[in-house]
Design a protein around this motif. Structure first.
Motif, mmCIF file in Angstrom:
data_model
loop_
_atom_site.group_PDB
_atom_site.id
_atom_site.type_symbol
_atom_site.label_atom_id
_atom_site.label_comp_id
_atom_site.label_asym_id
_atom_site.label_seq_id
_atom_site.Cartn_x
_atom_site.Cartn_y
_atom_site.Cartn_z
ATOM 1 N N THR A 133 26.414 -39.332 -95.263
ATOM 2 C CA THR A 133 27.910 -38.828 -95.798
ATOM 3 C C THR A 133 28.219 -39.811 -97.103
ATOM 4 O O THR A 133 27.475 -40.565 -97.607
ATOM 5 C CB THR A 133 28.978 -39.405 -94.744
ATOM 6 O OG1 THR A 133 28.947 -40.913 -94.646
ATOM 7 C CG2 THR A 133 28.856 -39.040 -93.516
ATOM 8 N N TYR A 134 29.017 -39.355 -97.820
ATOM 9 C CA TYR A 134 29.573 -39.916 -99.099
ATOM 10 C C TYR A 134 29.799 -41.692 -98.995
ATOM 11 O O TYR A 134 29.381 -42.369 -99.634
ATOM 12 C CB TYR A 134 30.652 -39.121 -99.832
ATOM 13 C CG TYR A 134 30.201 -37.937 -100.396
ATOM 14 C CD1 TYR A 134 29.565 -38.102 -101.652
ATOM 15 C CD2 TYR A 134 30.647 -36.787 -99.866
ATOM 16 C CE1 TYR A 134 29.411 -36.883 -102.350
ATOM 17 C CE2 TYR A 134 30.292 -35.569 -100.529
ATOM 18 C CZ TYR A 134 29.699 -35.621 -101.516
ATOM 19 O OH TYR A 134 29.370 -34.390 -102.325
ATOM 20 N N ARG A 135 30.608 -41.611 -97.770
ATOM 21 C CA ARG A 135 30.786 -43.130 -97.462
ATOM 22 C C ARG A 135 29.486 -43.885 -96.974
ATOM 23 O O ARG A 135 29.517 -45.131 -97.582
ATOM 24 C CB ARG A 135 31.817 -43.282 -96.263
ATOM 25 C CG ARG A 135 32.451 -44.721 -95.997
ATOM 26 C CD ARG A 135 33.328 -44.673 -94.540
ATOM 27 N NE ARG A 135 34.326 -43.376 -94.471
ATOM 28 C CZ ARG A 135 35.420 -43.701 -95.276
ATOM 29 N NH1 ARG A 135 35.703 -44.908 -95.698
ATOM 30 N NH2 ARG A 135 36.446 -42.808 -95.294
ATOM 31 N N GLU A 136 28.545 -43.550 -96.491
ATOM 32 C CA GLU A 136 27.351 -44.093 -96.138
ATOM 33 C C GLU A 136 26.719 -44.311 -97.320
ATOM 34 O O GLU A 136 26.040 -45.384 -97.470
ATOM 35 C CB GLU A 136 26.513 -43.314 -95.272
ATOM 36 C CG GLU A 136 27.060 -42.908 -93.749
ATOM 37 C CD GLU A 136 26.404 -42.246 -92.988
ATOM 38 O OE1 GLU A 136 26.709 -42.509 -91.928
ATOM 39 O OE2 GLU A 136 25.588 -41.277 -93.267
ATOM 40 N N PHE A 137 26.477 -43.281 -98.308
ATOM 41 C CA PHE A 137 25.979 -43.590 -99.807
ATOM 42 C C PHE A 137 26.442 -44.557 -100.376
ATOM 43 O O PHE A 137 25.876 -45.304 -101.041
ATOM 44 C CB PHE A 137 25.942 -42.231 -100.256
ATOM 45 C CG PHE A 137 25.400 -42.278 -101.693
ATOM 46 C CD1 PHE A 137 23.953 -42.591 -101.946
ATOM 47 C CD2 PHE A 137 26.125 -42.195 -102.852
ATOM 48 C CE1 PHE A 137 23.456 -42.775 -103.188
ATOM 49 C CE2 PHE A 137 25.539 -42.354 -104.148
ATOM 50 C CZ PHE A 137 24.304 -42.479 -104.249
ATOM 51 N N ILE A 138 27.712 -44.542 -100.440
ATOM 52 C CA ILE A 138 28.447 -45.645 -101.250
ATOM 53 C C ILE A 138 28.315 -47.015 -100.762
ATOM 54 O O ILE A 138 27.914 -47.945 -101.378
ATOM 55 C CB ILE A 138 29.932 -45.409 -101.431
ATOM 56 C CG1 ILE A 138 30.208 -43.994 -102.192
ATOM 57 C CG2 ILE A 138 30.932 -46.380 -101.907
ATOM 58 C CD1 ILE A 138 31.735 -43.311 -102.278
ATOM 59 N N LYS A 139 28.323 -47.142 -99.352
ATOM 60 C CA LYS A 139 28.047 -48.366 -98.767
ATOM 61 C C LYS A 139 26.800 -48.637 -98.872
ATOM 62 O O LYS A 139 26.522 -50.004 -99.177
ATOM 63 C CB LYS A 139 28.539 -48.317 -97.355
ATOM 64 C CG LYS A 139 30.211 -48.099 -97.167
ATOM 65 C CD LYS A 139 30.973 -49.034 -97.599
ATOM 66 C CE LYS A 139 32.402 -49.178 -97.471
ATOM 67 N NZ LYS A 139 33.224 -49.906 -98.098
ATOM 68 N N GLN A 140 25.857 -47.959 -98.998
ATOM 69 C CA GLN A 140 24.266 -48.473 -98.852
ATOM 70 C C GLN A 140 23.796 -48.745 -100.425
ATOM 71 O O GLN A 140 23.417 -49.786 -100.530
ATOM 72 C CB GLN A 140 23.380 -47.236 -98.776
ATOM 73 C CG GLN A 140 21.999 -47.748 -98.981
ATOM 74 C CD GLN A 140 21.265 -46.376 -98.930
ATOM 75 O OE1 GLN A 140 21.566 -45.205 -98.923
ATOM 76 N NE2 GLN A 140 19.827 -46.574 -98.803
ATOM 77 N N SER A 141 24.813 -47.959 -101.356
ATOM 78 C CA SER A 141 24.726 -48.335 -103.044
ATOM 79 C C SER A 141 25.108 -49.791 -103.054
ATOM 80 O O SER A 141 24.796 -50.732 -103.891
ATOM 81 C CB SER A 141 25.329 -47.382 -103.728
ATOM 82 O OG SER A 141 24.664 -46.104 -103.455
ATOM 83 N N GLU A 142 26.108 -50.128 -102.657
ATOM 84 C CA GLU A 142 27.054 -51.353 -102.798
ATOM 85 C C GLU A 142 26.141 -52.599 -102.232
ATOM 86 O O GLU A 142 25.894 -53.542 -103.122
ATOM 87 C CB GLU A 142 28.521 -51.492 -101.995
ATOM 88 C CG GLU A 142 29.600 -50.571 -102.841
ATOM 89 C CD GLU A 142 30.734 -50.256 -102.008
ATOM 90 O OE1 GLU A 142 31.924 -50.020 -102.659
ATOM 91 O OE2 GLU A 142 30.822 -50.611 -100.659
ATOM 92 N N VAL A 143 25.740 -52.320 -101.291
ATOM 93 C CA VAL A 143 24.647 -53.431 -100.595
ATOM 94 C C VAL A 143 23.312 -53.493 -101.514
ATOM 95 O O VAL A 143 23.049 -54.637 -101.840
ATOM 96 C CB VAL A 143 24.180 -52.961 -99.314
ATOM 97 C CG1 VAL A 143 23.085 -54.075 -98.671
ATOM 98 C CG2 VAL A 143 25.436 -53.192 -98.408
ATOM 99 N N GLU A 144 22.927 -52.264 -101.934
ATOM 100 C CA GLU A 144 21.592 -52.324 -102.621
ATOM 101 C C GLU A 144 21.864 -52.910 -104.095
ATOM 102 O O GLU A 144 20.921 -53.913 -104.464
ATOM 103 C CB GLU A 144 21.069 -50.894 -102.862
ATOM 104 C CG GLU A 144 19.887 -50.549 -103.511
ATOM 105 C CD GLU A 144 18.687 -50.997 -102.875
ATOM 106 O OE1 GLU A 144 17.569 -51.418 -103.889
ATOM 107 O OE2 GLU A 144 18.578 -51.068 -101.770
ATOM 108 N N PHE A 145 22.810 -52.614 -104.708
ATOM 109 C CA PHE A 145 23.239 -53.461 -105.997
ATOM 110 C C PHE A 145 24.224 -54.530 -105.974
ATOM 111 O O PHE A 145 24.304 -55.006 -107.085
ATOM 112 C CB PHE A 145 23.802 -52.146 -106.839
ATOM 113 C CG PHE A 145 22.814 -50.803 -107.277
ATOM 114 C CD1 PHE A 145 21.825 -51.160 -107.629
ATOM 115 C CD2 PHE A 145 23.147 -49.839 -106.431
ATOM 116 C CE1 PHE A 145 20.761 -50.104 -107.848
ATOM 117 C CE2 PHE A 145 22.205 -48.808 -106.620
ATOM 118 C CZ PHE A 145 21.039 -48.869 -107.337
#
Length: 63
Positions: A23-35
């Motif tokens: 989902t967009y929310r999952e993608f955003i949360k994963q991106s925040e963690v990754e970066f």
């Protein structure tokens, strides 16, 4: 434009040329963690803010 109502929709259901199943929310949360980004309060962002933030995250992944 990413509307709040689409935050919990799978990306591939909205962007038909995408193969991302998150989902967009999952993608955003994963991106925040990754970066190492501070998590944003997505539910209180405007459509413009959400779209700009998603564009920013896409830019980071493209680097």
């Amino acid at each position: 434009m990413l509307a709040k109502i689409n935050l919990d929709s799978r990306i591939c259901e909205i962007e038909l040329d995408s193969i991302k199943t998150q989902t967009y929310r999952e993608f955003i949360k994963q991106s925040e963690v990754e970066f190492g980004l501070k998590p944003r309060d997505l539910d209180n962002m405007s459509t413009t803010q959400l779209s700009e933030y998603l564009d920013f995250l896409d830019f980071l992944w493209a680097k």
